[in-house]
Design an enzyme around this catalytic site. Structure first.
Site, PDB file in Angstrom:
ATOM      1  N   ARG A   1      45.389  34.926  47.853  1.00 28.38           N
ATOM      2  CA  ARG A   1      44.367  34.372  46.957  1.00 28.38           C
ATOM      3  C   ARG A   1      44.154  32.946  47.444  1.00 28.38           C
ATOM      4  O   ARG A   1      45.111  32.225  47.682  1.00 28.38           O
ATOM      5  CB  ARG A   1      44.852  34.417  45.512  1.00 28.38           C
ATOM      6  CG  ARG A   1      45.168  35.855  45.074  1.00 28.38           C
ATOM      7  CD  ARG A   1      45.368  35.996  43.601  1.00 28.38           C
ATOM      8  NE  ARG A   1      46.090  37.229  43.293  1.00 28.38           N
ATOM      9  CZ  ARG A   1      45.514  38.416  43.105  1.00 28.38           C
ATOM     10  NH1 ARG A   1      44.201  38.544  43.169  1.00 28.38           N
ATOM     11  NH2 ARG A   1      46.243  39.480  42.826  1.00 28.38           N
TER      12      ARG A   1
ATOM     13  N   ASP B   1      36.729  42.482  42.999  1.00 29.77           N
ATOM     14  CA  ASP B   1      35.479  41.777  42.684  1.00 29.77           C
ATOM     15  C   ASP B   1      35.569  40.273  42.958  1.00 29.77           C
ATOM     16  O   ASP B   1      34.574  39.648  43.323  1.00 29.77           O
ATOM     17  CB  ASP B   1      35.016  42.066  41.255  1.00 29.77           C
ATOM     18  CG  ASP B   1      35.970  41.529  40.211  1.00 29.77           C
ATOM     19  OD1 ASP B   1      37.185  41.684  40.396  1.00 29.77           O
ATOM     20  OD2 ASP B   1      35.499  40.941  39.218  1.00 29.77           O
TER      21      ASP B   1
ATOM     22  N   ARG C   1      44.701  44.731  35.247  1.00 26.68           N
ATOM     23  CA  ARG C   1      44.058  43.466  34.851  1.00 26.68           C
ATOM     24  C   ARG C   1      43.336  43.630  33.523  1.00 26.68           C
ATOM     25  O   ARG C   1      43.924  44.073  32.573  1.00 26.68           O
ATOM     26  CB  ARG C   1      43.098  43.007  35.948  1.00 26.68           C
ATOM     27  CG  ARG C   1      43.832  42.441  37.137  1.00 26.68           C
ATOM     28  CD  ARG C   1      43.124  41.197  37.570  1.00 26.68           C
ATOM     29  NE  ARG C   1      43.713  40.658  38.768  1.00 26.68           N
ATOM     30  CZ  ARG C   1      43.230  39.595  39.370  1.00 26.68           C
ATOM     31  NH1 ARG C   1      42.138  39.012  38.914  1.00 26.68           N
ATOM     32  NH2 ARG C   1      43.811  39.124  40.440  1.00 26.68           N
TER      33      ARG C   1
ATOM     34  N   GLY D   1      44.567  41.242  45.508  1.00 28.19           N
ATOM     35  CA  GLY D   1      45.756  42.100  45.437  1.00 28.19           C
ATOM     36  C   GLY D   1      45.699  43.195  46.487  1.00 28.19           C
ATOM     37  O   GLY D   1      44.627  43.740  46.739  1.00 28.19           O
TER      38      GLY D   1
ATOM     39  N   THR E   1      41.085  47.949  45.367  1.00 29.87           N
ATOM     40  CA  THR E   1      41.912  47.427  44.270  1.00 29.87           C
ATOM     41  C   THR E   1      42.440  48.598  43.466  1.00 29.87           C
ATOM     42  O   THR E   1      41.715  49.578  43.254  1.00 29.87           O
ATOM     43  CB  THR E   1      41.125  46.470  43.347  1.00 29.87           C
ATOM     44  OG1 THR E   1      41.887  46.242  42.161  1.00 29.87           O
ATOM     45  CG2 THR E   1      39.770  47.012  42.938  1.00 29.87           C
TER      46      THR E   1
ATOM     47  N   ASP F   1      38.139  48.583  38.723  1.00 31.70           N
ATOM     48  CA  ASP F   1      37.244  47.908  37.782  1.00 31.70           C
ATOM     49  C   ASP F   1      35.977  47.382  38.460  1.00 31.70           C
ATOM     50  O   ASP F   1      35.518  46.289  38.160  1.00 31.70           O
ATOM     51  CB  ASP F   1      37.994  46.740  37.104  1.00 31.70           C
ATOM     52  CG  ASP F   1      38.574  45.770  38.126  1.00 31.70           C
ATOM     53  OD1 ASP F   1      38.618  46.110  39.319  1.00 31.70           O
ATOM     54  OD2 ASP F   1      38.996  44.673  37.724  1.00 31.70           O
TER      55      ASP F   1
ATOM     56  N   ASP G   1      42.865  48.560  40.442  1.00 32.31           N
ATOM     57  CA  ASP G   1      42.341  48.463  39.069  1.00 32.31           C
ATOM     58  C   ASP G   1      41.119  49.365  38.819  1.00 32.31           C
ATOM     59  O   ASP G   1      40.823  49.682  37.671  1.00 32.31           O
ATOM     60  CB  ASP G   1      41.945  47.018  38.742  1.00 32.31           C
ATOM     61  CG  ASP G   1      43.090  46.051  38.951  1.00 32.31           C
ATOM     62  OD1 ASP G   1      44.249  46.496  38.892  1.00 32.31           O
ATOM     63  OD2 ASP G   1      42.836  44.854  39.186  1.00 32.31           O
TER      64      ASP G   1
HETATM   65  P1  ATP Z   1      42.378  42.248  42.639  1.00 28.19           P
HETATM   66  O1  ATP Z   1      41.614  42.198  41.352  1.00 28.19           O
HETATM   67  O2  ATP Z   1      42.709  43.622  43.056  1.00 28.19           O
HETATM   68  O3  ATP Z   1      43.568  41.351  42.671  1.00 28.19           O
HETATM   69  P2  ATP Z   1      40.356  40.497  43.714  1.00 28.19           P
HETATM   70  O4  ATP Z   1      39.628  40.478  45.010  1.00 28.19           O
HETATM   71  O5  ATP Z   1      39.508  40.599  42.482  1.00 28.19           O
HETATM   72  O6  ATP Z   1      41.409  41.686  43.804  1.00 28.19           O
HETATM   73  P3  ATP Z   1      40.930  37.717  43.146  1.00 28.19           P
HETATM   74  O7  ATP Z   1      42.216  36.980  43.104  1.00 28.19           O
HETATM   75  O8  ATP Z   1      40.080  37.696  41.927  1.00 28.19           O
HETATM   76  O9  ATP Z   1      41.287  39.205  43.601  1.00 28.19           O
HETATM   77  O10 ATP Z   1      40.033  37.108  44.343  1.00 28.19           O
HETATM   78  C1  ATP Z   1      40.567  37.032  45.663  1.00 28.19           C
HETATM   79  C2  ATP Z   1      40.065  35.784  46.330  1.00 28.19           C
HETATM   80  O11 ATP Z   1      38.637  35.824  46.438  1.00 28.19           O
HETATM   81  C3  ATP Z   1      40.353  34.481  45.596  1.00 28.19           C
HETATM   82  O12 ATP Z   1      41.643  33.992  45.813  1.00 28.19           O
HETATM   83  C4  ATP Z   1      39.307  33.564  46.204  1.00 28.19           C
HETATM   84  O13 ATP Z   1      39.719  33.111  47.484  1.00 28.19           O
HETATM   85  C5  ATP Z   1      38.117  34.506  46.386  1.00 28.19           C
HETATM   86  N1  ATP Z   1      37.212  34.335  45.235  1.00 28.19           N
HETATM   87  C6  ATP Z   1      37.397  34.784  43.981  1.00 28.19           C
HETATM   88  N2  ATP Z   1      36.382  34.419  43.176  1.00 28.19           N
HETATM   89  C7  ATP Z   1      35.550  33.670  43.941  1.00 28.19           C
HETATM   90  C8  ATP Z   1      34.323  32.982  43.702  1.00 28.19           C
HETATM   91  N3  ATP Z   1      33.738  32.985  42.496  1.00 28.19           N
HETATM   92  N4  ATP Z   1      33.753  32.324  44.741  1.00 28.19           N
HETATM   93  C9  ATP Z   1      34.321  32.319  45.950  1.00 28.19           C
HETATM   94  N5  ATP Z   1      35.479  32.969  46.232  1.00 28.19           N
HETATM   95  C10 ATP Z   1      36.088  33.629  45.255  1.00 28.19           C
END
Ligand code: ATP
Length: 319
Positions: free
Chosen positions: A72, A103, A171, A11, A125, A129, A127
Protein backbone atom coordinates in the site's frame (compact mmCIF):
# COMPACT_ATOMS: atom_id res chain seq x y z
CA UNK A 1 2.85 0.04 -28.39
CA UNK A 2 6.10 -1.73 -27.52
CA UNK A 3 6.50 -2.08 -23.80
CA UNK A 4 3.91 -2.88 -21.12
CA UNK A 5 4.34 -2.44 -17.36
CA UNK A 6 2.56 -4.56 -14.78
CA UNK A 7 2.14 -4.35 -11.01
CA UNK A 8 0.10 -5.91 -8.20
CA UNK A 9 -1.22 -3.57 -5.50
CA UNK A 10 -3.27 -3.59 -2.27
CA UNK A 11 -4.07 -6.87 -0.53
CA UNK A 12 -2.70 -9.97 -2.21
CA UNK A 13 -5.15 -12.52 -3.57
CA UNK A 14 -4.72 -16.12 -4.77
CA UNK A 15 -4.56 -16.07 -8.57
CA UNK A 16 -2.56 -12.86 -8.91
CA UNK A 17 0.42 -14.92 -10.11
CA UNK A 18 -1.73 -16.63 -12.71
CA UNK A 19 -2.78 -13.17 -13.93
CA UNK A 20 0.84 -11.95 -14.09
CA UNK A 21 1.74 -15.04 -16.11
CA UNK A 22 -1.20 -14.57 -18.48
CA UNK A 23 -0.50 -10.88 -19.09
CA UNK A 24 3.21 -11.54 -19.64
CA UNK A 25 2.78 -14.43 -22.04
CA UNK A 26 -0.12 -12.86 -23.96
CA UNK A 27 1.87 -9.65 -24.34
CA UNK A 28 5.02 -11.46 -25.51
CA UNK A 29 2.88 -13.54 -27.91
CA UNK A 30 1.81 -10.19 -29.39
CA UNK A 31 5.44 -9.00 -29.67
CA UNK A 32 5.31 -6.68 -26.64
CA UNK A 33 7.97 -6.43 -23.93
CA UNK A 34 6.88 -6.69 -20.30
CA UNK A 35 8.39 -4.93 -17.28
CA UNK A 36 7.20 -5.77 -13.78
CA UNK A 37 7.17 -3.22 -10.94
CA UNK A 38 7.68 -4.82 -7.53
CA UNK A 39 5.64 -3.73 -4.46
CA UNK A 40 2.84 -1.99 -6.34
CA UNK A 41 2.93 1.79 -6.68
CA UNK A 42 5.77 1.92 -4.12
CA UNK A 43 7.98 -0.01 -6.54
CA UNK A 44 6.83 2.18 -9.41
CA UNK A 45 7.93 5.29 -7.51
CA UNK A 46 11.20 3.66 -6.43
CA UNK A 47 11.97 2.25 -9.88
CA UNK A 48 12.00 -1.29 -8.48
CA UNK A 49 11.71 -3.08 -11.84
CA UNK A 50 12.11 -6.62 -13.13
CA UNK A 51 11.89 -7.54 -16.83
CA UNK A 52 9.48 -10.43 -17.30
CA UNK A 53 9.95 -13.20 -19.84
CA UNK A 54 8.08 -16.34 -20.86
CA UNK A 55 10.31 -18.40 -18.57
CA UNK A 56 10.40 -16.01 -15.60
CA UNK A 57 6.64 -16.43 -15.16
CA UNK A 58 6.91 -20.23 -15.43
CA UNK A 59 5.94 -22.40 -12.46
CA UNK A 60 3.85 -19.71 -10.76
CA UNK A 61 0.30 -20.35 -11.98
CA UNK A 62 -0.48 -22.52 -8.94
CA UNK A 63 1.31 -20.38 -6.36
CA UNK A 64 -0.54 -18.08 -3.93
CA UNK A 65 0.59 -14.52 -3.20
CA UNK A 66 2.24 -12.48 -5.91
CA UNK A 67 5.75 -12.87 -7.32
CA UNK A 68 5.82 -9.10 -7.87
CA UNK A 69 4.93 -8.58 -4.21
CA UNK A 70 2.42 -5.95 -3.24
CA UNK A 71 2.18 -2.89 -1.03
CA UNK A 72 0.00 0.00 0.00
CA UNK A 73 1.60 3.28 -1.04
CA UNK A 74 0.74 6.44 0.86
CA UNK A 75 2.92 8.47 -1.52
CA UNK A 76 0.91 7.44 -4.58
CA UNK A 77 -2.39 8.63 -3.11
CA UNK A 78 -1.18 12.25 -3.36
CA UNK A 79 -1.38 14.03 -6.77
CA UNK A 80 2.39 14.67 -6.74
CA UNK A 81 2.93 10.93 -6.19
CA UNK A 82 0.82 10.10 -9.27
CA UNK A 83 2.77 12.67 -11.33
CA UNK A 84 6.03 11.15 -10.11
CA UNK A 85 4.74 7.69 -11.07
CA UNK A 86 3.94 8.98 -14.55
CA UNK A 87 7.47 10.35 -14.80
CA UNK A 88 8.89 6.95 -13.80
CA UNK A 89 6.77 5.18 -16.44
CA UNK A 90 8.17 7.55 -19.07
CA UNK A 91 11.74 6.98 -17.87
CA UNK A 92 11.30 3.24 -18.37
CA UNK A 93 9.69 3.74 -21.81
CA UNK A 94 6.49 2.06 -20.68
CA UNK A 95 3.63 2.58 -23.15
CA UNK A 96 0.81 1.13 -21.02
CA UNK A 97 0.33 -0.20 -17.49
CA UNK A 98 -1.66 -3.20 -16.26
CA UNK A 99 -2.72 -2.87 -12.61
CA UNK A 100 -3.87 -5.97 -10.71
CA UNK A 101 -5.63 -5.12 -7.44
CA UNK A 102 -8.74 -3.89 -5.71
CA UNK A 103 -10.71 -0.67 -6.08
CA UNK A 104 -8.07 1.38 -4.23
CA UNK A 105 -5.46 0.24 -6.74
CA UNK A 106 -7.87 1.06 -9.56
CA UNK A 107 -8.32 4.62 -8.22
CA UNK A 108 -4.57 5.02 -8.57
CA UNK A 109 -4.71 3.62 -12.11
CA UNK A 110 -7.58 5.98 -12.94
CA UNK A 111 -5.47 8.93 -11.75
CA UNK A 112 -2.77 7.90 -14.23
CA UNK A 113 -5.40 7.50 -16.94
CA UNK A 114 -6.69 11.03 -16.26
CA UNK A 115 -3.15 12.30 -16.88
CA UNK A 116 -3.34 10.63 -20.29
CA UNK A 117 -1.47 7.40 -19.54
CA UNK A 118 -2.92 4.15 -20.96
CA UNK A 119 -3.97 1.75 -18.20
CA UNK A 120 -6.02 -1.44 -17.91
CA UNK A 121 -7.08 -2.95 -14.58
CA UNK A 122 -7.52 -6.58 -13.57
CA UNK A 123 -9.71 -7.02 -10.45
CA UNK A 124 -7.83 -9.01 -7.82
CA UNK A 125 -9.15 -9.04 -4.26
CA UNK A 126 -10.66 -11.68 -2.00
CA UNK A 127 -13.40 -9.18 -1.06
CA UNK A 128 -15.27 -9.36 -4.41
CA UNK A 129 -16.45 -5.79 -3.73
CA UNK A 130 -15.97 -4.46 -7.26
CA UNK A 131 -18.57 -3.84 -9.95
CA UNK A 132 -17.70 -4.69 -13.56
CA UNK A 133 -17.09 -8.36 -12.82
CA UNK A 134 -19.18 -11.11 -11.29
CA UNK A 135 -16.13 -12.36 -9.43
CA UNK A 136 -12.77 -10.87 -8.55
CA UNK A 137 -9.63 -13.00 -8.66
CA UNK A 138 -9.09 -14.68 -5.28
CA UNK A 139 -12.68 -14.61 -4.07
CA UNK A 140 -13.43 -18.24 -4.90
CA UNK A 141 -10.22 -19.51 -3.29
CA UNK A 142 -10.84 -17.44 -0.15
CA UNK A 143 -14.38 -18.85 0.11
CA UNK A 144 -13.01 -22.37 -0.18
CA UNK A 145 -10.35 -21.68 2.45
CA UNK A 146 -12.95 -20.23 4.82
CA UNK A 147 -15.19 -23.22 4.18
CA UNK A 148 -12.45 -25.72 5.00
CA UNK A 149 -11.75 -23.97 8.31
CA UNK A 150 -15.44 -23.68 9.20
CA UNK A 151 -16.08 -27.35 8.44
CA UNK A 152 -13.44 -28.31 10.98
CA UNK A 153 -15.01 -25.98 13.53
CA UNK A 154 -18.42 -27.45 12.90
CA UNK A 155 -17.17 -30.86 13.97
CA UNK A 156 -16.03 -29.57 17.31
CA UNK A 157 -18.98 -27.16 17.70
CA UNK A 158 -21.46 -30.00 17.37
CA UNK A 159 -19.45 -32.39 19.56
CA UNK A 160 -19.20 -29.87 22.39
CA UNK A 161 -22.62 -28.32 21.83
CA UNK A 162 -21.22 -24.84 21.48
CA UNK A 163 -21.94 -21.53 19.88
CA UNK A 164 -19.12 -20.49 17.58
CA UNK A 165 -18.52 -17.05 16.05
CA UNK A 166 -16.34 -16.99 12.97
CA UNK A 167 -14.97 -13.65 11.80
CA UNK A 168 -14.20 -13.53 8.09
CA UNK A 169 -12.59 -10.82 5.98
CA UNK A 170 -14.25 -8.73 3.27
CA UNK A 171 -13.54 -5.17 4.38
CA UNK A 172 -16.82 -3.22 4.07
CA UNK A 173 -18.58 -5.88 2.03
CA UNK A 174 -20.30 -9.12 2.96
CA UNK A 175 -19.73 -11.21 -0.18
CA UNK A 176 -17.19 -13.53 1.43
CA UNK A 177 -19.21 -13.92 4.64
CA UNK A 178 -22.43 -14.68 2.79
CA UNK A 179 -20.88 -17.20 0.40
CA UNK A 180 -19.07 -18.96 3.26
CA UNK A 181 -22.24 -18.99 5.38
CA UNK A 182 -24.34 -20.66 2.68
CA UNK A 183 -21.60 -23.13 1.78
CA UNK A 184 -20.91 -24.07 5.40
CA UNK A 185 -24.55 -24.22 6.43
CA UNK A 186 -24.10 -21.56 9.10
CA UNK A 187 -27.15 -20.68 11.20
CA UNK A 188 -26.61 -16.93 11.01
CA UNK A 189 -24.59 -14.44 9.00
CA UNK A 190 -23.90 -10.81 9.85
CA UNK A 191 -22.86 -8.58 6.97
CA UNK A 192 -22.30 -4.83 6.65
CA UNK A 193 -25.04 -4.44 4.04
CA UNK A 194 -27.73 -5.33 6.61
CA UNK A 195 -28.13 -3.20 9.77
CA UNK A 196 -27.14 -5.23 12.81
CA UNK A 197 -30.03 -6.12 15.12
CA UNK A 198 -28.87 -7.60 18.43
CA UNK A 199 -32.35 -8.35 19.73
CA UNK A 200 -33.31 -10.22 16.58
CA UNK A 201 -30.14 -12.31 16.77
CA UNK A 202 -30.70 -13.15 20.44
CA UNK A 203 -34.30 -14.10 19.69
CA UNK A 204 -33.19 -16.48 16.97
CA UNK A 205 -30.59 -18.07 19.22
CA UNK A 206 -33.09 -18.51 22.06
CA UNK A 207 -35.65 -19.97 19.68
CA UNK A 208 -33.05 -22.45 18.37
CA UNK A 209 -32.20 -23.48 21.94
CA UNK A 210 -35.85 -23.98 22.83
CA UNK A 211 -36.15 -26.32 19.87
CA UNK A 212 -33.23 -28.31 21.25
CA UNK A 213 -30.51 -27.07 18.93
CA UNK A 214 -27.28 -27.58 20.82
CA UNK A 215 -24.81 -25.81 18.58
CA UNK A 216 -24.84 -22.81 16.28
CA UNK A 217 -22.44 -21.17 13.92
CA UNK A 218 -22.52 -17.43 13.30
CA UNK A 219 -20.41 -15.96 10.51
CA UNK A 220 -19.60 -12.30 11.11
CA UNK A 221 -18.02 -10.12 8.43
CA UNK A 222 -15.18 -7.95 9.72
CA UNK A 223 -17.06 -4.90 8.39
CA UNK A 224 -19.83 -5.43 10.97
CA UNK A 225 -17.73 -5.81 14.12
CA UNK A 226 -15.00 -8.05 15.46
CA UNK A 227 -15.87 -11.51 16.72
CA UNK A 228 -14.66 -10.54 20.20
CA UNK A 229 -17.00 -7.53 20.31
CA UNK A 230 -19.89 -9.72 19.23
CA UNK A 231 -18.89 -12.30 21.83
CA UNK A 232 -19.13 -9.80 24.68
CA UNK A 233 -22.34 -8.26 23.38
CA UNK A 234 -23.97 -11.69 23.13
CA UNK A 235 -22.92 -12.42 26.70
CA UNK A 236 -24.15 -9.05 28.01
CA UNK A 237 -27.44 -8.95 26.11
CA UNK A 238 -28.48 -12.59 25.85
CA UNK A 239 -26.30 -14.47 28.33
CA UNK A 240 -24.78 -16.56 25.55
CA UNK A 241 -21.32 -18.08 25.91
CA UNK A 242 -19.64 -18.21 22.54
CA UNK A 243 -16.23 -19.30 21.29
CA UNK A 244 -14.61 -17.14 18.68
CA UNK A 245 -12.37 -17.81 15.72
CA UNK A 246 -10.82 -15.10 13.56
CA UNK A 247 -9.83 -16.60 10.23
CA UNK A 248 -7.63 -13.60 9.40
CA UNK A 249 -4.94 -13.65 6.76
CA UNK A 250 -5.15 -17.39 6.24
CA UNK A 251 -8.03 -16.48 3.88
CA UNK A 252 -5.63 -14.73 1.54
CA UNK A 253 -3.16 -17.59 1.24
CA UNK A 254 -2.92 -20.85 -0.63
CA UNK A 255 -2.95 -21.97 -4.23
CA UNK A 256 -5.72 -20.57 -6.38
CA UNK A 257 -8.73 -22.80 -6.99
CA UNK A 258 -9.20 -23.96 -10.58
CA UNK A 259 -11.90 -21.29 -10.90
CA UNK A 260 -9.49 -18.53 -9.88
CA UNK A 261 -6.60 -19.87 -11.99
CA UNK A 262 -8.88 -19.92 -15.04
CA UNK A 263 -10.43 -16.53 -14.25
CA UNK A 264 -6.98 -14.96 -13.79
CA UNK A 265 -5.70 -16.49 -17.01
CA UNK A 266 -8.70 -15.27 -18.97
CA UNK A 267 -8.58 -11.77 -17.47
CA UNK A 268 -4.82 -11.56 -18.09
CA UNK A 269 -5.37 -12.42 -21.75
CA UNK A 270 -8.34 -10.04 -21.85
CA UNK A 271 -6.26 -7.18 -20.44
CA UNK A 272 -3.72 -7.53 -23.26
CA UNK A 273 -6.57 -7.69 -25.81
CA UNK A 274 -7.95 -4.46 -24.35
CA UNK A 275 -4.53 -2.78 -24.65
CA UNK A 276 -4.16 -3.91 -28.25
CA UNK A 277 -7.63 -2.60 -29.09
CA UNK A 278 -6.81 0.74 -27.45
CA UNK A 279 -9.46 0.28 -24.75
CA UNK A 280 -7.58 2.33 -22.17
CA UNK A 281 -8.92 3.44 -18.80
CA UNK A 282 -10.81 0.17 -18.54
CA UNK A 283 -10.96 -2.86 -16.30
CA UNK A 284 -11.54 -6.34 -17.61
CA UNK A 285 -14.10 -8.48 -15.84
CA UNK A 286 -16.07 -11.66 -16.32
CA UNK A 287 -19.78 -11.02 -16.66
CA UNK A 288 -22.11 -13.96 -17.33
CA UNK A 289 -19.17 -16.00 -18.59
CA UNK A 290 -17.86 -13.38 -21.03
CA UNK A 291 -14.71 -11.28 -20.65
CA UNK A 292 -15.83 -7.66 -20.82
CA UNK A 293 -13.97 -4.33 -20.60
CA UNK A 294 -15.76 -1.56 -18.66
CA UNK A 295 -14.66 1.92 -17.57
CA UNK A 296 -12.28 1.43 -14.65
CA UNK A 297 -14.14 3.91 -12.42
CA UNK A 298 -17.30 1.80 -12.72
CA UNK A 299 -15.58 -0.66 -10.35
CA UNK A 300 -16.25 1.70 -7.42
CA UNK A 301 -18.88 4.10 -8.83
CA UNK A 302 -21.38 1.36 -9.68
CA UNK A 303 -22.85 -0.66 -6.88
CA UNK A 304 -22.38 -4.40 -6.83
CA UNK A 305 -25.40 -5.83 -5.07
CA UNK A 306 -25.39 -8.83 -2.82
CA UNK A 307 -27.76 -11.60 -3.75
CA UNK A 308 -30.66 -11.04 -1.35
CA UNK A 309 -32.03 -14.52 -2.12
CA UNK A 310 -28.81 -16.00 -0.76
CA UNK A 311 -29.23 -13.98 2.40
CA UNK A 312 -32.78 -15.21 2.87
CA UNK A 313 -31.55 -18.74 2.27
CA UNK A 314 -29.21 -18.63 5.29
CA UNK A 315 -32.25 -18.03 7.52
CA UNK A 316 -34.42 -20.61 5.79
CA UNK A 317 -31.79 -23.35 5.79
CA UNK A 318 -30.26 -22.50 9.15
CA UNK A 319 -33.40 -22.99 11.25
P1 ATP B 1 -7.81 -4.70 -1.26
O1 ATP B 1 -9.12 -4.02 -0.99
O2 ATP B 1 -7.97 -6.09 -1.72
O3 ATP B 1 -6.83 -4.58 -0.14
P2 ATP B 1 -7.11 -2.37 -2.82
O4 ATP B 1 -6.45 -2.21 -4.14
O5 ATP B 1 -8.48 -1.78 -2.69
O6 ATP B 1 -7.11 -3.93 -2.50
P3 ATP B 1 -6.01 -0.26 -1.17
O7 ATP B 1 -5.12 -0.32 0.02
O8 ATP B 1 -7.32 0.42 -1.01
O9 ATP B 1 -6.18 -1.77 -1.67
O10 ATP B 1 -5.22 0.50 -2.36
C1 ATP B 1 -3.94 0.04 -2.77
C2 ATP B 1 -3.09 1.21 -3.14
O11 ATP B 1 -3.68 1.91 -4.25
C3 ATP B 1 -2.92 2.28 -2.07
O12 ATP B 1 -1.94 1.96 -1.12
C4 ATP B 1 -2.51 3.48 -2.90
O13 ATP B 1 -1.14 3.40 -3.25
C5 ATP B 1 -3.35 3.29 -4.17
N1 ATP B 1 -4.56 4.12 -4.05
C6 ATP B 1 -5.64 3.88 -3.28
N2 ATP B 1 -6.55 4.87 -3.39
C7 ATP B 1 -6.00 5.79 -4.22
C8 ATP B 1 -6.43 7.05 -4.73
N3 ATP B 1 -7.62 7.57 -4.41
N4 ATP B 1 -5.59 7.70 -5.58
C9 ATP B 1 -4.41 7.19 -5.92
N5 ATP B 1 -3.96 5.99 -5.47
C10 ATP B 1 -4.73 5.30 -4.64
Amino acid sequence: MKRVGILTSGGDAPGMNAAIRAVTRSAIYNSLEVIGFRRGYEGLLDGDVVPLSVSSVGGIIHRGGTMLRTARSERFIKPEGVREGLQRLKEYDIDALVVIGGDGSFRGAYDLHKLGFPVVGIPGTIDNDMAGTDCTIGFDTACNTALQCIEKLRDTASSHERLFLVEVMGRNAGFLALEAAVAAGAEHVLIPEVPFDMDALCKKLHYARERGKSHSLIIVAEGVMSASELQSRLKDTGGFDARIIVLGHIQRGGSPSSFDAVLASRLGGGAVDALLKGEFGTMVGRIAGQIVASPIQASWEDKKNLDSDMLALVDILGI
